[in-house]
Design a protein around this motif. Structure first.
Motif, PDB file in Angstrom:
ATOM      1  N   SER A 140       1.987   6.984  -8.154  1.00 46.38           N
ATOM      2  CA  SER A 140       2.084   5.927  -6.952  1.00 46.38           C
ATOM      3  C   SER A 140       3.359   5.079  -7.125  1.00 46.38           C
ATOM      4  N   VAL A 141       3.965   4.691  -6.060  1.00 51.70           N
ATOM      5  CA  VAL A 141       5.147   3.758  -6.367  1.00 51.70           C
ATOM      6  C   VAL A 141       4.529   2.391  -5.740  1.00 51.70           C
ATOM      7  N   ASP A 142       3.156   2.287  -5.617  1.00 57.31           N
ATOM      8  CA  ASP A 142       2.706   0.974  -5.148  1.00 57.31           C
ATOM      9  C   ASP A 142       1.911   0.284  -6.294  1.00 57.31           C
ATOM     10  N   CYS A 143       1.736   0.571  -7.767  1.00 57.80           N
ATOM     11  CA  CYS A 143       0.876   0.118  -8.680  1.00 57.80           C
ATOM     12  C   CYS A 143       1.596  -0.840  -9.426  1.00 57.80           C
ATOM     13  N   SER A 144       2.705  -0.300 -10.196  1.00 59.77           N
ATOM     14  CA  SER A 144       3.360  -1.201 -10.999  1.00 59.77           C
ATOM     15  C   SER A 144       4.839  -0.717 -11.373  1.00 59.77           C
ATOM     16  N   ALA A 145       5.842  -1.491 -11.814  1.00 62.28           N
ATOM     17  CA  ALA A 145       6.934  -1.237 -12.130  1.00 62.28           C
ATOM     18  C   ALA A 145       7.130  -0.380 -13.323  1.00 62.28           C
ATOM     19  N   ASP A 146       6.160  -0.306 -14.117  1.00 63.15           N
ATOM     20  CA  ASP A 146       6.243   0.653 -15.384  1.00 63.15           C
ATOM     21  C   ASP A 146       5.829   2.083 -14.556  1.00 63.15           C
ATOM     22  N   ILE A 147       5.055   2.220 -13.910  1.00 61.61           N
ATOM     23  CA  ILE A 147       4.505   3.477 -13.338  1.00 61.61           C
ATOM     24  C   ILE A 147       5.797   4.025 -12.327  1.00 61.61           C
ATOM     25  N   THR A 148       6.404   3.241 -11.897  1.00 68.15           N
ATOM     26  CA  THR A 148       7.605   3.801 -10.731  1.00 68.15           C
ATOM     27  C   THR A 148       8.700   3.948 -11.929  1.00 68.15           C
TER      28      THR A 148
ATOM     29  N   PHE B 187       7.398   1.060  13.818  1.00 70.99           N
ATOM     30  CA  PHE B 187       7.569   0.781  12.695  1.00 70.99           C
ATOM     31  C   PHE B 187       6.978  -0.723  12.327  1.00 70.99           C
ATOM     32  N   GLU B 188       5.857  -1.131  11.218  1.00 72.64           N
ATOM     33  CA  GLU B 188       5.485  -2.081  11.071  1.00 72.64           C
ATOM     34  C   GLU B 188       6.561  -2.981  10.103  1.00 72.64           C
ATOM     35  N   VAL B 189       6.591  -4.513  10.439  1.00 72.90           N
ATOM     36  CA  VAL B 189       7.193  -5.334   9.647  1.00 72.90           C
ATOM     37  C   VAL B 189       6.072  -5.816   8.775  1.00 72.90           C
ATOM     38  N   ASN B 190       6.306  -5.567   7.484  1.00 73.17           N
ATOM     39  CA  ASN B 190       5.008  -5.826   6.657  1.00 73.17           C
ATOM     40  C   ASN B 190       5.235  -6.905   5.682  1.00 73.17           C
ATOM     41  N   THR B 191       4.509  -8.047   5.780  1.00 81.22           N
ATOM     42  CA  THR B 191       4.813  -9.150   4.872  1.00 81.22           C
ATOM     43  C   THR B 191       3.871  -9.345   3.757  1.00 81.22           C
ATOM     44  N   GLY B 192       2.960  -8.227   3.246  1.00 82.53           N
ATOM     45  CA  GLY B 192       2.110  -8.359   2.379  1.00 82.53           C
ATOM     46  C   GLY B 192       2.809  -8.478   0.995  1.00 82.53           C
ATOM     47  N   ALA B 193       3.879  -7.949   0.565  1.00 81.12           N
ATOM     48  CA  ALA B 193       4.688  -7.947  -0.633  1.00 81.12           C
ATOM     49  C   ALA B 193       5.068  -9.412  -0.897  1.00 81.12           C
ATOM     50  N   MET B 194       5.422 -10.112   0.177  1.00 87.75           N
ATOM     51  CA  MET B 194       5.566 -11.561   0.200  1.00 87.75           C
ATOM     52  C   MET B 194       4.585 -12.638  -0.147  1.00 87.75           C
ATOM     53  N   ALA B 195       3.519 -12.100   0.593  1.00 88.01           N
ATOM     54  CA  ALA B 195       2.242 -12.975   0.237  1.00 88.01           C
ATOM     55  C   ALA B 195       1.838 -12.806  -1.411  1.00 88.01           C
ATOM     56  N   ARG B 196       2.193 -11.708  -1.767  1.00 82.60           N
ATOM     57  CA  ARG B 196       1.667 -11.331  -3.187  1.00 82.60           C
ATOM     58  C   ARG B 196       2.888 -11.725  -4.385  1.00 82.60           C
ATOM     59  N   GLY B 197       3.719 -12.111  -3.641  1.00 82.97           N
ATOM     60  CA  GLY B 197       5.079 -12.783  -4.910  1.00 82.97           C
ATOM     61  C   GLY B 197       5.832 -11.626  -5.238  1.00 82.97           C
ATOM     62  N   TYR B 198       5.866 -10.305  -4.730  1.00 81.67           N
ATOM     63  CA  TYR B 198       6.875  -9.285  -5.062  1.00 81.67           C
ATOM     64  C   TYR B 198       8.171  -9.357  -4.483  1.00 81.67           C
ATOM     65  N   ARG B 199       8.246  -9.845  -3.434  1.00 78.74           N
ATOM     66  CA  ARG B 199       9.409  -9.989  -2.540  1.00 78.74           C
ATOM     67  C   ARG B 199       9.625 -11.157  -1.561  1.00 78.74           C
TER      68      ARG B 199
ATOM     69  N   ASP C  48       9.742   0.942   3.421  1.00 77.28           N
ATOM     70  CA  ASP C  48      10.778   1.045   2.024  1.00 77.28           C
ATOM     71  C   ASP C  48       9.758   0.455   0.873  1.00 77.28           C
ATOM     72  N   LEU C  49       8.426   1.004   0.766  1.00 75.96           N
ATOM     73  CA  LEU C  49       7.795   0.426  -0.517  1.00 75.96           C
ATOM     74  C   LEU C  49       8.154   1.014  -1.677  1.00 75.96           C
ATOM     75  N   LEU C  50       8.991   1.913  -1.466  1.00 79.49           N
ATOM     76  CA  LEU C  50       9.635   2.334  -2.949  1.00 79.49           C
ATOM     77  C   LEU C  50      10.482   1.425  -3.745  1.00 79.49           C
ATOM     78  N   THR C  51      11.032   0.425  -2.706  1.00 81.61           N
ATOM     79  CA  THR C  51      11.715  -0.706  -3.452  1.00 81.61           C
ATOM     80  C   THR C  51      10.795  -2.009  -3.551  1.00 81.61           C
ATOM     81  N   LYS C  52       9.564  -1.783  -3.839  1.00 78.05           N
ATOM     82  CA  LYS C  52       8.663  -2.807  -4.175  1.00 78.05           C
ATOM     83  C   LYS C  52       9.037  -3.841  -5.287  1.00 78.05           C
ATOM     84  N   PHE C  53       9.610  -3.014  -6.396  1.00 80.44           N
ATOM     85  CA  PHE C  53       9.939  -3.675  -7.727  1.00 80.44           C
ATOM     86  C   PHE C  53      11.611  -4.134  -7.737  1.00 80.44           C
ATOM     87  N   SER C  54      12.064  -3.955  -6.547  1.00 79.62           N
ATOM     88  CA  SER C  54      13.697  -4.211  -6.477  1.00 79.62           C
ATOM     89  C   SER C  54      13.982  -5.593  -7.055  1.00 79.62           C
ATOM     90  N   GLU C  55      13.237  -6.590  -6.638  1.00 79.38           N
ATOM     91  CA  GLU C  55      13.503  -8.056  -6.862  1.00 79.38           C
ATOM     92  C   GLU C  55      12.886  -8.422  -8.122  1.00 79.38           C
TER      93      GLU C  55
END
Ligand SMILES: [Zn+2]
Ligand SMILES: [Zn+2]
Length: 271
Positions: A111-119, A195-207, A158-165
């Motif tokens: 999964s690319v949605d769990c942690s930077a370590d797993i990715t 396409f959904e524009v998804n603000t979830g990773a902003m709310a959780r402080g990833y992006r 582009d969930l794959l880039t969750k740990f970009s920042e």
């Protein structure tokens, strides 16, 4: 912005923190006119974030009860966030968000949605450290959703880039990545997917920006893509997170419509 809908939300039926009833109450307080629940579809391996297949009937019944309780106040829809590796057909729901969380053939360690370590581990062990090879594999899974007419909306593309920042993994603005992603967008756009524009990773402080990233949204707009706006909220306080600023970013890019579910299909509303 008149968008008063949030179609991508989770509850205690999967990995969300609140009941459908509490989410519906929060939606009314947030000024929404309609709320869609999008439970994570069952997967063919053990995990703690998707609904087990034998609970889907009870999930549907509870959403129907909440719909009745809020009739006249809030339109309530029962959708699904269908994972591309799901063991279940995306049928029997008001609408379907198609998402890729995991590289085929699957498993919690893919999964690319769990942690930077797993990715990072997937990248090293399965792709020999080649980010482009892994991105090609990931976006190919998304492009394949174009062939399924039951899918309405493309989730967090582009969930794959969750740990970009936060960890420097898969630079969301790298030209090579944008090129690969845009190429995978084309069949989805041709197939009429929204396409959904998804603000979830902003709310959780990833992006600091939504999925898709702002440069990728520019590509999507240039290709004639259509968008909706969702929070992917896993708790009540994240409903409609960053909707006003994200709406103005979309306007700046050139989007003039958001697509909204009206109970039977998707219709445009002015942005
Ligand atoms: Zn998701
Ligand atoms: Zn989600």
């Amino acid at each position: 912005m008149s968008h008063r809908q949030d179609l991508h939300t989770h509850t205690t039926w999967d990995d969300g923190a609140a009941s459908p009833l509490d989410m519906a109450r929060a939606a009314v307080a947030a000024g929404l006119a309609s709320l869609g629940f999008s439970v994570h579809s069952p997967l063919p391996w053990d995990n703690d974030w998707t609904i087990p297949e034998d609970r889907l009937g009870a999930y549907r019944a509870e959403i129907a009860a909440v719909r009745e309780a809020f009739r006249g106040t809030l339109d309530v829809y029962g959708g699904i966030e269908w994972d591309s590796l799901s063991s279940l057909a995306p049928e029997g729901f008001d609408y379907v968000i198609g998402s890729v969380h995991t590289l085929a053939p699957g498993g919690e360690d893919a999964s690319v949605d769990c942690s930077a370590d797993i990715t990072r581990t997937i990248l090293r062990d399965r792709f020999g450290g080649d980010e482009r090879a892994m991105a090609r594999s990931y976006f190919a899974q998304y492009a394949a959703l174009a062939d399924d007419p039951r899918i309405d909306v493309v989730g967090h593309f582009d969930l794959l880039t969750k740990f970009s920042e936060t960890a420097g993994l898969f630079d969301a603005h790298a030209h090579w990545l944008l090129d690969l992603a845009a190429e995978a967008m084309e069949p989805l756009i041709s197939a009429g997917k929204i396409f959904e524009v998804n603000t979830g990773a902003m709310a959780r402080g990833y992006r600091t920006e939504p999925y898709p990233s702002l440069p990728l949204l520019r590509r999507l707009h240039a290709l004639g893509g259509r968008v909706t706006l969702c929070s992917d909220a896993h708790r009540p306080e994240h409903l409609t997170y960053a909707f006003p600023e994200t709406g103005s970013w979309l306007r700046d890019i050139g989007f003039r419509e958001l697509w909204s579910f009206d109970g039977s299909g998707f219709v445009p509303e002015p942005l």
